[in-house]
Motif scaffolding. Structure first.
Motif, short mmCIF file in Angstrom:
data_model
loop_
_atom_site.label_atom_id
_atom_site.label_comp_id
_atom_site.label_asym_id
_atom_site.label_seq_id
_atom_site.Cartn_x
_atom_site.Cartn_y
_atom_site.Cartn_z
N ARG A 53 0.81 -1.20 0.13
CA ARG A 53 0.19 -0.05 0.01
C ARG A 53 0.79 1.16 0.15
NH1 ARG A 53 -4.19 -0.28 4.62
NH2 ARG A 53 -4.78 1.70 3.73
N ILE A 54 2.09 1.31 0.88
CA ILE A 54 2.83 2.43 0.90
C ILE A 54 3.47 2.63 -0.20
CG2 ILE A 54 4.92 3.57 2.18
CD1 ILE A 54 3.88 2.26 4.64
N ALA A 55 4.08 1.68 -0.88
CA ALA A 55 4.64 1.64 -2.36
C ALA A 55 3.56 2.08 -3.26
CB ALA A 55 5.30 0.12 -2.69
N ARG A 56 2.52 1.78 -3.46
CA ARG A 56 1.85 2.29 -4.52
C ARG A 56 1.22 3.82 -4.47
NH1 ARG A 56 -2.17 -2.07 -3.57
NH2 ARG A 56 -3.35 -0.72 -2.35
N LEU A 57 1.14 4.16 -3.21
CA LEU A 57 0.62 5.41 -2.78
C LEU A 57 -0.51 5.93 -3.81
CD1 LEU A 57 3.90 8.00 -2.89
CD2 LEU A 57 2.30 7.44 -0.93
N ALA A 58 -1.41 4.91 -3.62
CA ALA A 58 -2.73 5.25 -4.29
C ALA A 58 -3.56 6.47 -3.68
CB ALA A 58 -3.61 4.08 -4.10
N ASP A 59 -4.49 6.99 -4.62
CA ASP A 59 -5.08 8.17 -4.40
C ASP A 59 -6.09 8.01 -2.88
OD1 ASP A 59 -4.03 9.53 -6.45
OD2 ASP A 59 -5.60 9.16 -7.89
N GLN A 60 -6.45 6.60 -3.07
CA GLN A 60 -7.41 6.49 -1.98
C GLN A 60 -6.77 6.02 -0.58
OE1 GLN A 60 -7.05 4.55 -4.44
NE2 GLN A 60 -7.02 2.35 -4.20
N ASP A 61 -5.58 6.50 -0.56
CA ASP A 61 -4.78 6.07 0.69
C ASP A 61 -3.80 7.36 1.09
OD1 ASP A 61 -5.50 3.72 1.75
OD2 ASP A 61 -3.96 2.49 0.38
N VAL A 62 -3.67 7.79 2.50
CA VAL A 62 -2.73 8.72 2.83
C VAL A 62 -1.59 8.14 3.58
CG1 VAL A 62 -2.66 10.61 4.48
CG2 VAL A 62 -4.64 10.14 3.10
N VAL A 63 -0.34 8.39 2.98
CA VAL A 63 0.76 7.86 3.79
C VAL A 63 1.58 8.93 4.49
CG1 VAL A 63 3.18 6.77 3.24
CG2 VAL A 63 1.00 5.95 1.76
N TRP A 64 2.00 8.67 5.47
CA TRP A 64 2.83 9.75 6.36
C TRP A 64 3.90 8.96 7.32
CZ3 TRP A 64 -2.07 8.35 7.89
CH2 TRP A 64 -2.10 7.97 9.38
N VAL A 65 4.69 9.75 7.95
CA VAL A 65 5.77 9.26 8.63
C VAL A 65 5.81 10.09 10.08
CG1 VAL A 65 8.34 9.18 9.37
CG2 VAL A 65 7.49 8.75 6.92
N SER A 66 5.77 9.35 11.23
CA SER A 66 5.58 10.03 12.38
C SER A 66 7.17 9.64 13.33
CB SER A 66 4.61 9.52 13.42
OG SER A 66 4.83 8.26 13.47
N ARG A 67 7.48 10.31 14.18
CA ARG A 67 8.58 10.14 15.08
C ARG A 67 8.24 10.15 16.45
NH1 ARG A 67 11.30 12.33 10.94
NH2 ARG A 67 12.99 11.54 10.18
N SER A 68 8.81 9.31 17.28
CA SER A 68 8.52 9.40 18.63
C SER A 68 9.83 8.83 19.53
CB SER A 68 7.40 8.28 19.13
OG SER A 68 7.68 6.91 19.17
N ASP A 69 10.09 8.98 20.74
CA ASP A 69 11.31 8.79 21.40
C ASP A 69 11.23 7.28 21.71
OD1 ASP A 69 12.00 11.63 21.31
OD2 ASP A 69 11.30 11.95 23.23
N GLN A 70 10.09 6.84 21.79
CA GLN A 70 9.87 5.33 22.18
C GLN A 70 10.33 4.53 20.88
OE1 GLN A 70 7.64 7.79 22.94
NE2 GLN A 70 8.12 7.93 25.02
#
Length: 659
Positions: A354-371
């Motif tokens: 799903r992430i590789a496809r980056l389809a219009d019906q999906d939202v991909v994002w990156v988050s960061r946390s200390d844990q």
């Protein structure tokens, strides 16, 4: 429409010594008509209506008269327990007395809620949920000479599993001895790792298979929103065939479906899954994990939109390596460890694809946390299509909640769940592609909100900023809490704001007791709040919904800020942009609708029974100053309204007998 539903309601109500509730009776009629005509129905039933009986009576009447199967889905375990332990038995008893028939009912949950004999009896070195402990590890003593706490819990759970089997129990986690999530992971199995009843040595005894058999034989099935989501996403395999679906707590439906359809990839968790496979495979999977780790480290936080940036490229490599590995692992289907490893890797394959496809019906994002460091997320831009095609297109559906009208009508909610504006085409029940046929009805509430409560909107305060609560807001909070003599539920936009308010109030009101989310387990805090009326409880989103504290314990609800989505929430921002790009008003359709729903839920904590009295104080002046303020306040109960702090404070003083 048969009058059996009305007669069932009368029998149940009289049996519990209750009185007639016009809203409840109207709901019974509307639900019965919906089930008869195949029309989807939205029912707003205010607190105190008794909506559980309002849909159970017509549902069971329909089952008796037409031999249909009906599914009820709720959002919370508390309501499931109430239905299964109290409401459904009462209605079934009434049905049996009146008709001589007693429909079969059952409670159905997701796989992780049941113990797995394969896991509980096995000694697996490592699993997809974390370290799985064998008997030798469980018996090891800690440095103090005592068995580890985790080991004690797991051994107790394993003993309980065998007792459940002998006693014909369900293996349901809710019936298990006290335990942590980590301990439960040692005796349960993720869906993807289950070898299947035909290949499992304990398949004939499996608790999950028993639950599914009970559901297939039942007339009335109680489940949860998550299982409805799984059923919709996986071709109707999670629930038995059914003619109608009743969704309670429907205001939470889109959020629950979004959660169920959201995937995450972190380098550490992915590496643990991959290492389970290396005994049978080469090292290219680990190389792909290394690419993922580097791509995550190089990615900015927030939404990813370009296919040529590092993350989608790395996920494509992980997808391809996972596909080859799953194929290789599947060559020996009789090896349970290989089968489980392939199952765990299957989820990695799905998410990376799903992430590789980056389809219009999906939202991909990156988050960061200390844990956990960097994590990639993928979520559906909308669940409306999923609901329209795989829920509303397959069965007549009734959705009910105390808060479904936003801005005074049902259209915003209906659109969000995939029901077209009334009369417009959109795929009707039965999947025929015919116009969606639905209607909405507000059956009201037995409460007289204008007499029982005051809505105070603090128009004179400054608008909220990003630096926490201002001195003026803190002073107003303290004045209101003092006037109420405690008895306050504080609903705050952030943990920082809640802690800031508690610190201030403890200093200026030392005679009163203040509890803050994080001081102890939430269940313990709520119990203390219930038992000690002069206590105040401050917290965040966990308290906005589901807190039910009637009586003098809660006579003041403070809301510090309109609960708009965070401006850095990638999914909400993507949904807002999609509406804007389509020519609509993304702010109103997404942000304001989200805020209106939460405001209604938060304000609904105040009046829980007919003799409750109190004040809801919204300390955000935008609720009356901004153009969208009218939309927000029209979604709230019909409290008597004021912008005068003295009026609100004096009302609270009178309530506690200080004047």
């Amino acid at each position: 429409m048969s009058d059996l539903a009305e007669r069932i309601l009368d029998r149940v109500v009289s049996g519990i010594g209750g009185g007639e509730r016009p809203g409840q009776a109207a709901m019974v009629t509307a639900v019965a008509e919906s089930l008869e005509g195949g029309t989807h129905l939205l029912v707003q039933a205010g607190t105190g209506t008794g909506k559980s009986l309002g849909y159970l009576a017509p549902a069971l009447a329909r089952i008796v008269e037409h031999d249909e199967t009906i599914v009820i889905a709720t959002a919370t375990l508390a309501l499931q327990a109430q239905l299964a332990g109290s409401d459904i038995p009462a209605v079934l008893a009434a049905v049996e007395q009146m008709t001589g028939k007693r429909p079969r009912s059952c409670l159905l949950k997701g796989r992780n809620n049941y113990a797995c004999l394969f896991r509980a009896r096995g000694e697996v070195a490592e699993g997809g949920q974390g370290t799985l402990l064998g008997a030798a590890e469980l018996s090891e003593s800690s440095a103090s000479g005592n068995p580890s706490k985790l080991g004690v819990e797991v051994l107790a759970l394993r003993e309980w599993v065998e007792e459940q089997l002998l006693a014909g129990g369900t293996g349901d986690r809710d019936d298990a001895p006290s335990h942590t999530t980590t301990a439960w992971q040692q005796v349960s199995i993720p869906t993807r790792e289950c070898p299947g009843a035909s290949r499992c040595p304990f398949g004939a005894e499996c608790f999950v298979e028993r639950s599914r058999e009970s559901a297939r034989a039942a007339d009335l099935i109680v489940t949860n929103h998550a299982l409805v989501a799984i059923n919709a996403m996986h071709g109707g395999t999670a629930l038995p065939e059914h003619e109608a679906l009743i969704i309670d707590e429907a205001h939470e439906l889109t959020g629950r479906l979004t959660t169920a359809a959201t995937g995450e990839l972190g380098a550490g968790a992915t590496e643990r899954v991959v290492k389970r496979c290396l005994a049978w495979l080469g090292g290219d999977l680990l190389d792909a994990v290394g690419e993922l780790r580097d791509a995550l480290a190089d990615s900015p936080t927030g939404r990813i939109t370009g296919v040529d940036v590092p993350l989608p490229v790395a996920c494509a490599a992980l997808r391809d390596a996972s596909r080859r590995a799953i194929s290789e692992l599947g060559r020996d289907r009789d090896n349970p460890e290989r089968s489980q490893a392939a199952g765990a890797l299957g989820e990695t394959f799905d998410i990376s694809e799903r992430i590789a496809r980056l389809a219009d019906q999906d939202v991909v994002w990156v988050s960061r946390s200390d844990q956990v460091g960097e994590t990639a997320h993928v979520a559906p831009l909308s669940v409306a299509g999923l609901l329209r095609e795989h829920v509303f297109g397959r069965a007549t559906t009734v959705l009910t909640s105390a808060t479904l009208t936003l801005g005074g009508d049902f259209r915003a909610f209906a659109t969000s769940i995939g029901l077209s504006p009334a009369g417009e085409p959109g795929g009707g029940a039965g999947g025929t592609g015919e116009p969606t046929s639905w209607r909405g009805i507000d059956v009201g509430s037995p409460f007289d909100y204008a007499r029982q409560g005051i809505l105070y909107a603090a128009a004179a305060l400054p608008p909220p900023g990003r630096d926490g609560l201002t001195d003026a807001v803190l002073a107003e909070i303290a004045q209101l809490v003092w006037a109420a003599g405690g008895r306050t539920l504080g609903l705050f936009a952030s943990r920082r704001n809640a802690e800031q308010a508690v610190t201030y109030c403890r200093r200026v009101l030392p005679e009163l007791e203040f509890l803050c989310q994080g001081d102890a387990q939430l269940s313990e805090l709520q119990q203390s709040f219930r038992e000690r009326p002069a206590t105040s409880l401050f917290g965040t989103m966990s308290l906005w919904q589901g807190v039910d504290v009637p009586g003098e314990t809660c006579q003041l609800v403070i809301i510090d800020k309109i609960p708009f989505p965070r401006p850095d929430d990638p999914l909400m921002q993507a949904r807002k942009k999609a509406v804007d790009d389509a020519g609509g008003n993304g702010f109103m359709a997404v942000a304001a609708t989200h805020a209106a729903l939460l405001l209604a839920q938060g304000a609904g904590r105040l009046i829980r029974r007919e003799d409750d009295r109190g004040v809801v104080a919204i300390l955000d002046p935008r609720v009356v100053r901004a153009r969208y303020g009218g939309f927000l306040t029209s979604s709230l109960p019909g409290f008597w309204r004021t912008k005068d702090l003295d009026i609100a404070a004096n009302a609270l003083l009178r309530l506690r007998g200080a004047e």
